[in-house]
Design an enzyme around this catalytic site. Structure first.
Site, PDB file in Angstrom:
ATOM      1  N   HIS A  36      -2.037   3.798  -8.350  1.00  0.00           N
ATOM      2  CA  HIS A  36      -2.224   2.993  -9.362  1.00  0.00           C
ATOM      3  C   HIS A  36      -2.039   3.939 -10.605  1.00  0.00           C
ATOM      4  O   HIS A  36      -2.386   5.139 -10.534  1.00  0.00           O
ATOM      5  CB  HIS A  36      -3.681   2.326  -9.365  1.00  0.00           C
ATOM      6  CG  HIS A  36      -4.625   3.390  -9.256  1.00  0.00           C
ATOM      7  ND1 HIS A  36      -5.122   3.937  -8.216  1.00  0.00           N
ATOM      8  CD2 HIS A  36      -5.571   3.849 -10.196  1.00  0.00           C
ATOM      9  CE1 HIS A  36      -6.123   4.751  -8.355  1.00  0.00           C
ATOM     10  NE2 HIS A  36      -6.523   4.787  -9.645  1.00  0.00           N
ATOM     11  N   HIS A  85       0.777  -1.218   0.056  1.00  0.00           N
ATOM     12  CA  HIS A  85      -0.214   0.058   0.046  1.00  0.00           C
ATOM     13  C   HIS A  85       0.836   1.221  -0.040  1.00  0.00           C
ATOM     14  O   HIS A  85       1.782   1.361   0.693  1.00  0.00           O
ATOM     15  CB  HIS A  85      -0.929   0.163   1.353  1.00  0.00           C
ATOM     16  CG  HIS A  85      -1.942   1.190   1.260  1.00  0.00           C
ATOM     17  ND1 HIS A  85      -2.964   1.186   0.473  1.00  0.00           N
ATOM     18  CD2 HIS A  85      -1.768   2.363   1.808  1.00  0.00           C
ATOM     19  CE1 HIS A  85      -3.623   2.640   0.524  1.00  0.00           C
ATOM     20  NE2 HIS A  85      -2.939   3.170   1.168  1.00  0.00           N
ATOM     21  N   HIS A 121      -3.636   4.271 -14.725  1.00  0.00           N
ATOM     22  CA  HIS A 121      -4.499   3.694 -16.044  1.00  0.00           C
ATOM     23  C   HIS A 121      -3.698   3.553 -17.176  1.00  0.00           C
ATOM     24  O   HIS A 121      -2.833   4.426 -17.547  1.00  0.00           O
ATOM     25  CB  HIS A 121      -5.642   4.572 -15.901  1.00  0.00           C
ATOM     26  CG  HIS A 121      -6.531   4.775 -14.796  1.00  0.00           C
ATOM     27  ND1 HIS A 121      -7.578   4.496 -14.866  1.00  0.00           N
ATOM     28  CD2 HIS A 121      -6.316   5.535 -13.724  1.00  0.00           C
ATOM     29  CE1 HIS A 121      -8.409   4.739 -13.548  1.00  0.00           C
ATOM     30  NE2 HIS A 121      -7.619   5.416 -12.827  1.00  0.00           N
ATOM     31  N   THR A 142      -9.822   8.829  -6.943  1.00  0.00           N
ATOM     32  CA  THR A 142     -10.965   8.021  -6.227  1.00  0.00           C
ATOM     33  C   THR A 142     -10.625   6.913  -5.491  1.00  0.00           C
ATOM     34  O   THR A 142     -11.261   6.638  -4.268  1.00  0.00           O
ATOM     35  CB  THR A 142     -12.238   7.888  -7.114  1.00  0.00           C
ATOM     36  OG1 THR A 142     -11.802   6.665  -8.114  1.00  0.00           O
ATOM     37  CG2 THR A 142     -12.692   9.084  -7.802  1.00  0.00           C
TER      38      THR A 142
HETATM   39  P1  5GP Z   1      -9.032   6.811  -9.956  1.00  0.00           P
HETATM   40  O1  5GP Z   1     -10.016   7.848 -10.075  1.00  0.00           O
HETATM   41  O2  5GP Z   1      -8.488   6.760  -8.559  1.00  0.00           O
HETATM   42  O3  5GP Z   1      -7.720   7.115 -10.943  1.00  0.00           O
HETATM   43  O4  5GP Z   1      -9.352   5.454 -10.384  1.00  0.00           O
HETATM   44  C1  5GP Z   1      -9.818   4.503  -9.626  1.00  0.00           C
HETATM   45  C2  5GP Z   1     -10.483   3.432 -10.703  1.00  0.00           C
HETATM   46  O5  5GP Z   1     -10.451   2.116  -9.814  1.00  0.00           O
HETATM   47  C3  5GP Z   1     -11.605   3.668 -11.391  1.00  0.00           C
HETATM   48  O6  5GP Z   1     -11.420   3.648 -12.693  1.00  0.00           O
HETATM   49  C4  5GP Z   1     -12.533   2.614 -11.049  1.00  0.00           C
HETATM   50  O7  5GP Z   1     -13.247   2.177 -12.078  1.00  0.00           O
HETATM   51  C5  5GP Z   1     -11.558   1.344 -10.382  1.00  0.00           C
HETATM   52  N1  5GP Z   1     -12.079   0.564  -9.614  1.00  0.00           N
HETATM   53  C6  5GP Z   1     -12.632   1.087  -8.428  1.00  0.00           C
HETATM   54  N2  5GP Z   1     -13.017  -0.148  -7.689  1.00  0.00           N
HETATM   55  C7  5GP Z   1     -12.769  -1.093  -8.332  1.00  0.00           C
HETATM   56  C8  5GP Z   1     -12.886  -2.528  -7.999  1.00  0.00           C
HETATM   57  O8  5GP Z   1     -13.329  -2.848  -7.099  1.00  0.00           O
HETATM   58  N3  5GP Z   1     -12.112  -3.373  -8.876  1.00  0.00           N
HETATM   59  C9  5GP Z   1     -11.648  -3.017 -10.118  1.00  0.00           C
HETATM   60  N4  5GP Z   1     -11.158  -3.610 -10.962  1.00  0.00           N
HETATM   61  N5  5GP Z   1     -11.572  -1.759 -10.464  1.00  0.00           N
HETATM   62  C10 5GP Z   1     -12.141  -0.674  -9.368  1.00  0.00           C
HETATM   63 ZN    ZN Z   2      -4.026  -0.222  -0.303  1.00  0.00          ZN
END
Ligand code: 5GP
Ligand code: ZN
Length: 137
Positions: A99, A46, A101, A94
């Protein structure tokens, strides 16, 4: 972190569709699939955001990202691929476990990022650079 969804995915406590794994990273399909082939590359240990990564994690994340990106290109033949990574809710984060994308892109796919350039004078660039360099040591 016990209440972190990506820690639970790493620990296989909740399911995810994994495409790649190494010592430091886990790559799995984003549940939202903005375009087919949308993958997340997360660190295993983490870290809230980019500021919390150690050097080994940082290196491993981009090595995995490049490798999985090539596989996405070969599998889906997108016209392009965006690498997107958010730190802090103001930046659009979020899930507060680092991570990035890997997002295959196609003409007219609806993805938008406004980019309000300021084009300041060169003196300003020097001033900003000096501020950063002072912190790099
Ligand atoms: P962020 O907005 O933090 O860059 O992206 C978070 C991403 O995590 C979002 O695109 C969302 O669809 C993905 N996500 C959230 N919860 C889960 C989950 O339980 N499993 C998977 N595979 N993706 C998730
Ligand atoms: Zn974590």
């Amino acid at each position: 972190m016990s209440d972190c969804v990506f820690c639970k995915i790493v620990a296989r406590q909740i399911p995810a569709t994994v495409v790649h794994e190494d010592e430091h990273t886990l790559a799995f399909m984003d549940i939202g699939q903005v375009n087919p082939g949308h993958v997340l590359v997360a660190v295993k240990k983490h870290a809230d955001n980019v500021f919390a990564l150690d050097d080994a994690q940082a290196a491993a994340v981009f090595r995995a990202a490049a490798r999985v990106s090539r596989a996405i290109r070969d599998a889906f033949s997108p016209q392009g691929l965006s690498i997107y990574q958010a730190n802090g809710s103001v930046a659009g984060q979020t899930v507060f476990h680092f991570h990035l994308h890997l997002l295959p892109r196609h003409e007219g796919d609806g993805m938008e990022l406004t980019w309000p350039v300021k084009n300041p004078a060169r003196e300003k660039l020097l001033e900003y650079a000096e501020k950063i360099k002072a912190k790099l040591g």
